[in-house]
Design an enzyme around this catalytic site. Structure first.
Site, mmCIF file in Angstrom:
data_model
loop_
_atom_site.group_PDB
_atom_site.id
_atom_site.type_symbol
_atom_site.label_atom_id
_atom_site.label_comp_id
_atom_site.label_asym_id
_atom_site.label_seq_id
_atom_site.Cartn_x
_atom_site.Cartn_y
_atom_site.Cartn_z
ATOM 1 N N THR A 77 2.321 -1.534 7.280
ATOM 2 C CA THR A 77 1.431 -0.618 6.581
ATOM 3 C C THR A 77 1.028 -1.217 5.232
ATOM 4 O O THR A 77 1.793 -1.946 4.600
ATOM 5 C CB THR A 77 2.074 0.760 6.378
ATOM 6 O OG1 THR A 77 3.165 0.663 5.452
ATOM 7 C CG2 THR A 77 2.573 1.321 7.705
ATOM 8 N N GLY A 78 -0.195 -0.932 4.819
ATOM 9 C CA GLY A 78 -0.688 -1.473 3.560
ATOM 10 C C GLY A 78 -0.727 -2.982 3.552
ATOM 11 O O GLY A 78 -0.291 -3.620 2.588
ATOM 12 N N SER A 79 -1.293 -3.569 4.624
ATOM 13 C CA SER A 79 -1.233 -5.029 4.756
ATOM 14 C C SER A 79 -2.565 -5.725 4.551
ATOM 15 O O SER A 79 -2.770 -6.836 5.022
ATOM 16 C CB SER A 79 -0.654 -5.407 6.128
ATOM 17 O OG SER A 79 -1.290 -4.718 7.176
ATOM 18 N N THR A 80 -3.482 -5.089 3.819
ATOM 19 C CA THR A 80 -4.772 -5.731 3.565
ATOM 20 C C THR A 80 -4.774 -6.552 2.279
ATOM 21 O O THR A 80 -5.787 -7.165 1.942
ATOM 22 C CB THR A 80 -5.900 -4.684 3.490
ATOM 23 O OG1 THR A 80 -5.617 -3.738 2.447
ATOM 24 C CG2 THR A 80 -6.046 -3.940 4.810
ATOM 25 N N GLY A 88 -1.830 -8.343 -1.039
ATOM 26 C CA GLY A 88 -0.524 -8.402 -1.685
ATOM 27 C C GLY A 88 0.644 -8.673 -0.755
ATOM 28 O O GLY A 88 0.581 -9.507 0.152
ATOM 29 N N GLY A 99 2.012 -6.839 1.586
ATOM 30 C CA GLY A 99 1.777 -6.508 2.982
ATOM 31 C C GLY A 99 1.044 -7.605 3.718
ATOM 32 O O GLY A 99 1.367 -7.928 4.872
ATOM 33 N N TYR A 116 7.231 7.053 -9.767
ATOM 34 C CA TYR A 116 7.353 5.866 -8.912
ATOM 35 C C TYR A 116 8.815 5.476 -8.741
ATOM 36 O O TYR A 116 9.268 5.187 -7.622
ATOM 37 C CB TYR A 116 6.557 4.714 -9.523
ATOM 38 C CG TYR A 116 6.642 3.425 -8.747
ATOM 39 C CD1 TYR A 116 6.156 3.343 -7.445
ATOM 40 C CD2 TYR A 116 7.199 2.274 -9.314
ATOM 41 C CE1 TYR A 116 6.230 2.147 -6.726
ATOM 42 C CE2 TYR A 116 7.265 1.090 -8.601
ATOM 43 C CZ TYR A 116 6.780 1.031 -7.311
ATOM 44 O OH TYR A 116 6.858 -0.143 -6.605
#
Length: 266
Positions: free
Chosen positions: A13-16, A18, A20, A155
């Protein structure tokens, strides 16, 4: 070294961008079919195309995991080509807030993105792993889970929740062949971090070259035993190990990849 991941399917997840993106690319290099996830189709297609150009296999799943509908869509897309064997819950973000500006609505937003997004994907994909008798769930956490700072309280707390849920899940998965673990990065040199540090370097007197800026940042902001920031590939390596059969005996564990930033024996 062959990590025996050929034929496995992994949703990151969130691999577009950085961390990920680095995780997705290394898993693909080890023979895993990677499902690249994000909310922006162009960015997802760019990462998937790069993986394919390098000889790997990649698919795309788009959706906002902060909503049930988005999680449903991602779970469905991820499973079209076959069952998901490896779930890497990387998606998340933080605001530059403090105790005065992190109002309750921001805490809720942070928990939706950083905690409940992982819960949604676990509840949709882990039952299938349990039925098949093998699977991996890896949370991307962080040192702030155990050593919080004054800034970004929402966070910090969300990271602690990610660590906690991963261990609870590991206990629930006892004797199932599915494991749940955590990789806890330190300060990692992704493009956004480099841009931020270059912008604030003059006010800290860190110099003008990147080498001087990185050295000054580590000295003044994130002291560690290695003397530099981490690289995304180093986080990806820890994740890829935990995803492999070589980590069958690792359960409910936290692997810190932080250069020794967290000063703890346990």
């Amino acid at each position: 070294m062959d990590l025996k991941l050929k034929g496995k399917r992994a949703l990151v997840t969130g691999s577009t961008a950085g961390l990920g993106e680095a995780i997705a690319k290394l898993l693909a290099a080890e023979g895993t079919t990677v499902i690249v996830h994000g909310r922006n189709s162009e960015r997802a297609e760019a990462v998937a195309s790069a993986i394919i150009a390098a000889g790997g296999q990649a698919e795309i799943a788009l959706g906002d995991l902060a909503t049930d509908a988005g999680a449903d869509a991602v779970a469905a897309s991820s499973s079209e080509g076959g069952a998901v064997d490896i779930l890497v819950n990387n998606a998340g973000y933080y605001h530059h807030l403090n105790w005065s500006t992190a109002l309750p609505e921001k805490w809720i937003e942070t928990y939706e993105v950083n905690v409940l997004s992982a819960v949604r994907m676990i509840q949709r994909l882990v039952p299938g792993m349990r039925e098949r008798g093998w699977g991996r769930v890896i949370q991307i956490g962080g040192g702030l889970a155990g050593q919080p700072i004054p800034m970004q309280p929402d966070y910090n707390a969300s990271l602690a929740a990610r660590h906690n849920l991963a261990v609870s899940l590991a206990r629930d998965l006892k004797d199932s062949g599915v494991t749940s673990n955590i990789v806890a990065p330190g300060a990692i040199l992704v493009p956004a971090v480099k841009e931020l540090l270059e912008n604030i370097a003059p006010q800290h007197g860190w110099g003008e070259t990147w080498e001087d800026i990185e050295r000054g940042c580590v000295r003044d902001m994130v002291p560690n035993d290695v003397g530099r920031l981490g690289r995304p590939e180093e986080i990806a390596a820890a994740v890829t190990y935990l995803a492999s059969p070589y980590a069958d005996y690792v359960s409910g564990a936290t692997i810190r990849v932080d250069g020794g930033t967290v000063r703890s024996a346990f």
